[in-house]
Design a protein around this motif. Structure first.
Motif, mmCIF file in Angstrom:
data_model
loop_
_atom_site.group_PDB
_atom_site.id
_atom_site.type_symbol
_atom_site.label_atom_id
_atom_site.label_comp_id
_atom_site.label_asym_id
_atom_site.label_seq_id
_atom_site.Cartn_x
_atom_site.Cartn_y
_atom_site.Cartn_z
ATOM 1 N N ARG A 1 -96.159 53.594 11.387
ATOM 2 C CA ARG A 1 -96.174 55.061 11.454
ATOM 3 C C ARG A 1 -94.841 55.590 11.998
ATOM 4 O O ARG A 1 -94.278 56.545 11.460
ATOM 5 N N THR A 2 -94.322 54.959 13.053
ATOM 6 C CA THR A 2 -93.047 55.391 13.637
ATOM 7 C C THR A 2 -91.929 55.295 12.610
ATOM 8 O O THR A 2 -91.131 56.225 12.454
ATOM 9 N N PHE A 3 -91.858 54.174 11.893
ATOM 10 C CA PHE A 3 -90.803 53.974 10.901
ATOM 11 C C PHE A 3 -90.931 54.977 9.755
ATOM 12 O O PHE A 3 -89.930 55.531 9.287
ATOM 13 N N ALA A 4 -92.156 55.258 9.308
ATOM 14 C CA ALA A 4 -92.359 56.228 8.228
ATOM 15 C C ALA A 4 -91.947 57.634 8.686
ATOM 16 O O ALA A 4 -91.298 58.374 7.935
ATOM 17 N N LEU A 5 -92.306 57.985 9.911
ATOM 18 C CA LEU A 5 -91.904 59.288 10.444
ATOM 19 C C LEU A 5 -90.386 59.389 10.542
ATOM 20 O O LEU A 5 -89.801 60.437 10.254
ATOM 21 N N ALA A 6 -89.739 58.295 10.939
ATOM 22 C CA ALA A 6 -88.274 58.305 11.065
ATOM 23 C C ALA A 6 -87.606 58.478 9.709
ATOM 24 O O ALA A 6 -86.632 59.217 9.591
ATOM 25 N N ARG A 7 -88.117 57.808 8.683
ATOM 26 C CA ARG A 7 -87.525 57.962 7.345
ATOM 27 C C ARG A 7 -87.665 59.405 6.864
ATOM 28 O O ARG A 7 -86.720 59.989 6.338
ATOM 29 N N SER A 8 -88.828 59.986 7.062
ATOM 30 C CA SER A 8 -89.054 61.373 6.654
ATOM 31 C C SER A 8 -88.182 62.329 7.473
ATOM 32 O O SER A 8 -87.578 63.259 6.919
ATOM 33 N N ALA A 9 -88.099 62.099 8.774
ATOM 34 C CA ALA A 9 -87.271 62.947 9.637
ATOM 35 C C ALA A 9 -85.807 62.855 9.240
ATOM 36 O O ALA A 9 -85.097 63.860 9.228
ATOM 37 N N PHE A 10 -85.350 61.657 8.912
ATOM 38 C CA PHE A 10 -83.953 61.493 8.519
ATOM 39 C C PHE A 10 -83.642 62.316 7.272
ATOM 40 O O PHE A 10 -82.623 62.993 7.208
#
Length: 175
Positions: free
Chosen positions: A52-61
């Motif tokens: 979840r953290t990695f997916a949120l980071a990709r979207s945030a980026f």
């Protein structure tokens, strides 16, 4: 068999977050996970937390890089941007960590992830392109990441009140 509260406490200890005040979003995600799957074992929970953290980071980026490029005309992508790193090392932490330039985040909270990514992209834009981004139109100062009602925001330290929220980091969010 334990209850949700016991399971939640065990899982928060597993990810080294026990005793912290977590945002409602993370607690809701944990409750939904428990409702759907019951007592997820610790290793699987840590994997889900990291995913979840990695997916949120990709979207945030994507959101922050697009905003930076629209505001400055400078890209934070491609070969020049080598500062985002997704690390999963069980010897260092039970969950994965996203490093963005000198910022890092390891929580599945969208506001915290967005704030860390914004700091990293901002640092890149400033160091690589030599452009201050973003800037307060009222005080002509560079902005800083902050949080307002669990929303990641750009804040200015100028003015008589010694600071104010300029806007949400995600342009789609209205304050």
């Amino acid at each position: 068999m334990s209850n949700f509260s016991d399971w939640q406490d065990r899982m928060l200890r597993a990810v080294w977050r026990h005793g912290e005040q977590l945002p409602e979003e993370v607690l809701t995600w944990m409750a939904e996970l428990y409702d759907e799957h019951g007592e997820v074992p610790e290793p699987e929970f840590c994997d889900l937390w990291t995913t979840r953290t990695f997916a949120l980071a990709r979207s945030a980026f994507e959101t922050v890089a697009r905003s930076a490029e629209q505001d400055t005309g400078k890209a934070a992508t491609g070969d020049d941007f080598r500062y985002i790193d997704y690390v999963r090392d069980p010897d260092l932490s039970p969950v994965g960590v996203v490093h963005i330039k000198s910022a890092e985040v390891s929580t599945p909270d969208s506001a915290e992830v967005l704030g860390a990514v914004a700091e990293g992209v901002q640092e890149f834009v400033m160091s690589h392109h030599r452009v201050t981004w973003p800037v307060c139109g009222e005080h002509d100062r560079g902005l800083h990441v902050g949080y307002f009602h669990e929303t990641a925001v750009w804040k200015c330290t100028g003015g008589m009140a010694k600071g104010h929220v300029v806007r949400a980091i995600d342009p789609a969010v209205q304050l």
